[in-house]
Design an enzyme around this catalytic site. Sequence first.
Site, PDB file in Angstrom:
ATOM      1  N   LEU A   1      14.456   4.221   9.491  1.00 53.02           N
ATOM      2  CA  LEU A   1      13.944   3.879   8.170  1.00 53.02           C
ATOM      3  C   LEU A   1      14.495   4.842   7.126  1.00 53.02           C
ATOM      4  O   LEU A   1      14.446   6.056   7.317  1.00 53.02           O
ATOM      5  CB  LEU A   1      12.408   3.965   8.162  1.00 53.02           C
ATOM      6  CG  LEU A   1      11.676   3.116   9.190  1.00 53.02           C
ATOM      7  CD1 LEU A   1      10.189   3.456   9.194  1.00 53.02           C
ATOM      8  CD2 LEU A   1      11.898   1.638   8.916  1.00 53.02           C
ATOM      9  N   GLU A   2      15.003   4.310   6.030  1.00 51.57           N
ATOM     10  CA  GLU A   2      15.391   5.131   4.882  1.00 51.57           C
ATOM     11  C   GLU A   2      14.105   5.357   4.090  1.00 51.57           C
ATOM     12  O   GLU A   2      13.443   4.393   3.735  1.00 51.57           O
ATOM     13  CB  GLU A   2      16.341   4.381   3.952  1.00 51.57           C
ATOM     14  CG  GLU A   2      17.412   3.586   4.580  1.00 51.57           C
ATOM     15  CD  GLU A   2      17.790   2.389   3.687  1.00 51.57           C
ATOM     16  OE1 GLU A   2      17.418   2.328   2.506  1.00 51.57           O
ATOM     17  OE2 GLU A   2      18.469   1.526   4.214  1.00 51.57           O
TER      18      GLU A   2
ATOM     19  N   TYR B   1      24.311  -8.999  17.768  1.00 57.14           N
ATOM     20  CA  TYR B   1      24.737  -7.756  17.128  1.00 57.14           C
ATOM     21  C   TYR B   1      25.291  -6.792  18.168  1.00 57.14           C
ATOM     22  O   TYR B   1      24.695  -6.551  19.205  1.00 57.14           O
ATOM     23  CB  TYR B   1      23.559  -7.107  16.405  1.00 57.14           C
ATOM     24  CG  TYR B   1      23.927  -5.805  15.743  1.00 57.14           C
ATOM     25  CD1 TYR B   1      24.709  -5.793  14.602  1.00 57.14           C
ATOM     26  CD2 TYR B   1      23.506  -4.588  16.270  1.00 57.14           C
ATOM     27  CE1 TYR B   1      25.060  -4.601  13.991  1.00 57.14           C
ATOM     28  CE2 TYR B   1      23.850  -3.395  15.659  1.00 57.14           C
ATOM     29  CZ  TYR B   1      24.622  -3.406  14.525  1.00 57.14           C
ATOM     30  OH  TYR B   1      24.977  -2.222  13.922  1.00 57.14           O
TER      31      TYR B   1
ATOM     32  N   SER C   1       0.825  -1.212   0.000  1.00 61.83           N
ATOM     33  CA  SER C   1       0.000   0.000   0.000  1.00 61.83           C
ATOM     34  C   SER C   1       0.854   1.254   0.000  1.00 61.83           C
ATOM     35  O   SER C   1       0.536   2.241  -0.672  1.00 61.83           O
ATOM     36  CB  SER C   1      -0.929   0.015   1.215  1.00 61.83           C
ATOM     37  OG  SER C   1      -1.814  -1.072   1.156  1.00 61.83           O
ATOM     38  N   ILE C   2       1.949   1.267   0.739  1.00 60.66           N
ATOM     39  CA  ILE C   2       2.815   2.439   0.793  1.00 60.66           C
ATOM     40  C   ILE C   2       3.667   2.523  -0.479  1.00 60.66           C
ATOM     41  O   ILE C   2       3.881   3.606  -1.023  1.00 60.66           O
ATOM     42  CB  ILE C   2       3.653   2.446   2.095  1.00 60.66           C
ATOM     43  CG1 ILE C   2       4.058   3.881   2.452  1.00 60.66           C
ATOM     44  CG2 ILE C   2       4.860   1.606   2.030  1.00 60.66           C
ATOM     45  CD1 ILE C   2       2.962   4.680   3.040  1.00 60.66           C
TER      46      ILE C   2
END
Length: 174
Positions: free
Chosen positions: A122-123, A153, A97-98
């Site tokens: 978020l990029e 990590y 949808s995005i």
Amino acid sequence: MLLTGAEIARQHRSGAIAIEPFEASQVEQNSYGFRLGRQLVNCGSTMFDARRPLDRLEPIDIPADGILLQPNRLYLGETLEVIGSYRYACELYGTLSIAALGVWIQVSAPLGHTGAIIRWTLEIRVSQPVRLRPAMMIGKVAFWSVNGDVVQYDGRYANSVAVTQSRLFDGAAP
């Protein structure tokens, strides 16, 4: 192996997957839907240098009526949820949808390592002007079982709590 949505929910209940806040309605067939957080950074359209921190970055609190993003700019956003696992690797994607609005997120860095339990940066890029609102559904996270010895990590972005710019300069060669 990819975890199903029902297994993600089970693993969340057992504590093996962290998603906070967790909403059962956001569990999907093979993923969990995540929302856009309340903070965004407009990185502008100036030249970047991988050996230096980005300057002139100004955090923006996204107003309730949204913010209009423009093409040819890089935006850094955040997930509303803190997401991760010490047992599973996760992968973040935009929703269809995005994407159908011409919004791309996590094109080059979708992999979340085991042990990274953070509010994800978020990029975000857009193909035309698009208004995004805080807490809107923007992506999905899939969890993958890992094969072999699990190494937690402990990299540049460990313990991130907000939008985080590139830290490539932290280890850049002279």
